[in-house]
Motif scaffolding. Structure first.
Motif, PDB file in Angstrom:
ATOM      1  N   ILE A   1       0.880  -1.165   0.000  1.00 38.87           N
ATOM      2  CA  ILE A   1       0.000   0.000   0.000  1.00 38.87           C
ATOM      3  C   ILE A   1       0.914   1.209   0.000  1.00 38.87           C
ATOM      4  N   GLN A   2       0.627   2.154  -0.875  1.00 43.51           N
ATOM      5  CA  GLN A   2       1.479   3.332  -0.974  1.00 43.51           C
ATOM      6  C   GLN A   2       0.660   4.597  -0.776  1.00 43.51           C
ATOM      7  N   PHE A   3       1.122   5.447   0.137  1.00 46.65           N
ATOM      8  CA  PHE A   3       0.586   6.796   0.284  1.00 46.65           C
ATOM      9  C   PHE A   3       1.614   7.723  -0.358  1.00 46.65           C
ATOM     10  N   TRP A   4       1.227   8.423  -1.396  1.00 48.01           N
ATOM     11  CA  TRP A   4       2.209   9.222  -2.114  1.00 48.01           C
ATOM     12  C   TRP A   4       1.671  10.634  -2.359  1.00 48.01           C
TER      13      TRP A   4
ATOM     14  N   LEU B   1      -2.834   0.609  -4.185  1.00 48.70           N
ATOM     15  CA  LEU B   1      -2.724  -0.787  -3.787  1.00 48.70           C
ATOM     16  C   LEU B   1      -1.977  -1.492  -4.904  1.00 48.70           C
ATOM     17  N   ASN B   2      -0.777  -1.995  -4.589  1.00 49.27           N
ATOM     18  CA  ASN B   2       0.090  -2.623  -5.601  1.00 49.27           C
ATOM     19  C   ASN B   2       0.213  -1.762  -6.853  1.00 49.27           C
ATOM     20  N   ALA B   3       0.544  -0.491  -6.634  1.00 50.03           N
ATOM     21  CA  ALA B   3       0.834   0.483  -7.691  1.00 50.03           C
ATOM     22  C   ALA B   3      -0.410   0.960  -8.438  1.00 50.03           C
ATOM     23  N   LYS B   4      -1.589   0.457  -8.114  1.00 51.56           N
ATOM     24  CA  LYS B   4      -2.815   0.948  -8.748  1.00 51.56           C
ATOM     25  C   LYS B   4      -3.453   1.988  -7.832  1.00 51.56           C
ATOM     26  N   GLN B   5      -3.681   3.198  -8.357  1.00 49.62           N
ATOM     27  CA  GLN B   5      -4.293   4.221  -7.523  1.00 49.62           C
ATOM     28  C   GLN B   5      -5.745   3.855  -7.232  1.00 49.62           C
TER      29      GLN B   5
ATOM     30  N   ASN C   1      -1.128 -10.350 -10.518  1.00 53.55           N
ATOM     31  CA  ASN C   1      -1.033  -9.062 -11.210  1.00 53.55           C
ATOM     32  C   ASN C   1      -2.351  -8.305 -11.237  1.00 53.55           C
ATOM     33  N   MET C   2      -3.384  -8.898 -10.668  1.00 52.16           N
ATOM     34  CA  MET C   2      -4.711  -8.265 -10.687  1.00 52.16           C
ATOM     35  C   MET C   2      -4.969  -7.484  -9.401  1.00 52.16           C
ATOM     36  N   VAL C   3      -5.507  -6.277  -9.530  1.00 50.05           N
ATOM     37  CA  VAL C   3      -5.916  -5.480  -8.387  1.00 50.05           C
ATOM     38  C   VAL C   3      -7.371  -5.077  -8.590  1.00 50.05           C
ATOM     39  N   ALA C   4      -8.246  -5.575  -7.733  1.00 48.40           N
ATOM     40  CA  ALA C   4      -9.658  -5.199  -7.820  1.00 48.40           C
ATOM     41  C   ALA C   4      -9.851  -3.855  -7.113  1.00 48.40           C
TER      42      ALA C   4
END
Length: 229
Positions: free
Chosen positions: A95-98, A105-109, A222-225
């Motif tokens: 998880i990234q807060f940028w 979540l996994n590079a998907k905003q 590789n999937m992000v729902a």
């Protein structure tokens, strides 16, 4: 010496030992209490730096770079305005807060912060709280609490102002800080669920509501729902 006198002497000796042990325990308790009283309640906003303790370490706080590893396998890595959450029990997850308000979540905003405060609670209970001035303003502070360990980073002057293991004030400091929009992640049979669990805009008033934000799947790494509207 008669058997009666021997018994009386032994009883007296045992009583003396018991009294000494009680005194030692009382002295030890008083000493611990004095140690707690010797530590003043922390004041934030001074920009006075302290050394990191416990699971907190940093390379260059002047550039906003630090690392925290939780006892349960979680990890926080801060690099400028990119804060990355990972966990050893789910390789490849993040998880990234940028920027100031964006989150992936996994590079998907997935979404942006809904308020100027965002907290994340790890499965082991460790909590990180980010406070911004306004939704599009600069960051003010970052607080991390794990049990009675507490750390406070003043992001305005890029200074670690408080870092303590077994702090007598951890609970009070946590209670004084509103968590804002609060999320967590849960390990599931099929993968991982990222979700909001409550909002605390006013200290002590939590509005609990589970809102799925995103999901990962073991059989499709590789999937992000994306569940955010």
């Amino acid at each position: 010496m008669s058997p009666f006198n021997k018994i009386s002497k032994n009883i007296h000796f045992l009583k003396s030992i018991k009294t000494t042990m009680v005194l030692l325990i009382l002295v030890s308790a008083c000493k611990k209490e004095d140690d707690i009283l010797d530590e003043e309640f922390p004041v934030f906003g001074t920009c006075e730096a302290v050394n990191p303790k416990g699971n907190l370490s940093f390379i260059d706080l002047s550039k906003g770079i630090f690392t925290y590893e939780t006892s349960g396998g979680g990890k926080i890595v801060m690099d400028q305005y990119l804060l990355t959450i990972t966990h050893k029990d789910y390789p490849g997850f993040s998880i990234q807060f940028w920027g100031i308000t964006h989150e992936n979540l996994n590079a998907k905003q997935i979404k942006d912060f809904s308020t100027n405060r965002r907290s994340l609670i790890f499965p082991d209970g460790t909590k990180i709280t980010i406070v911004n001035g306004n939704l599009d303003d600069s960051r003010i502070s970052i607080d991390i609490r794990e049990n009675n360990d507490y750390h406070h980073i003043n992001s305005v002057c890029k200074t670690l102002e408080y870092s303590a293991v077994n702090s007598p004030y951890a609970q009070k400091l946590d209670d004084m800080l509103a968590d804002g929009e609060t999320c967590t992640f849960e390990f599931t049979e099929t993968g991982l669920l990222f979700l909001n669990i409550y909002t605390e805009d006013t200290v002590g008033i939590k509005v609990e509501k589970r809102v799925p934000l995103g999901e990962l799947f073991k059989n499709e790494p590789n999937m992000v729902a994306d569940y955010w509207p």
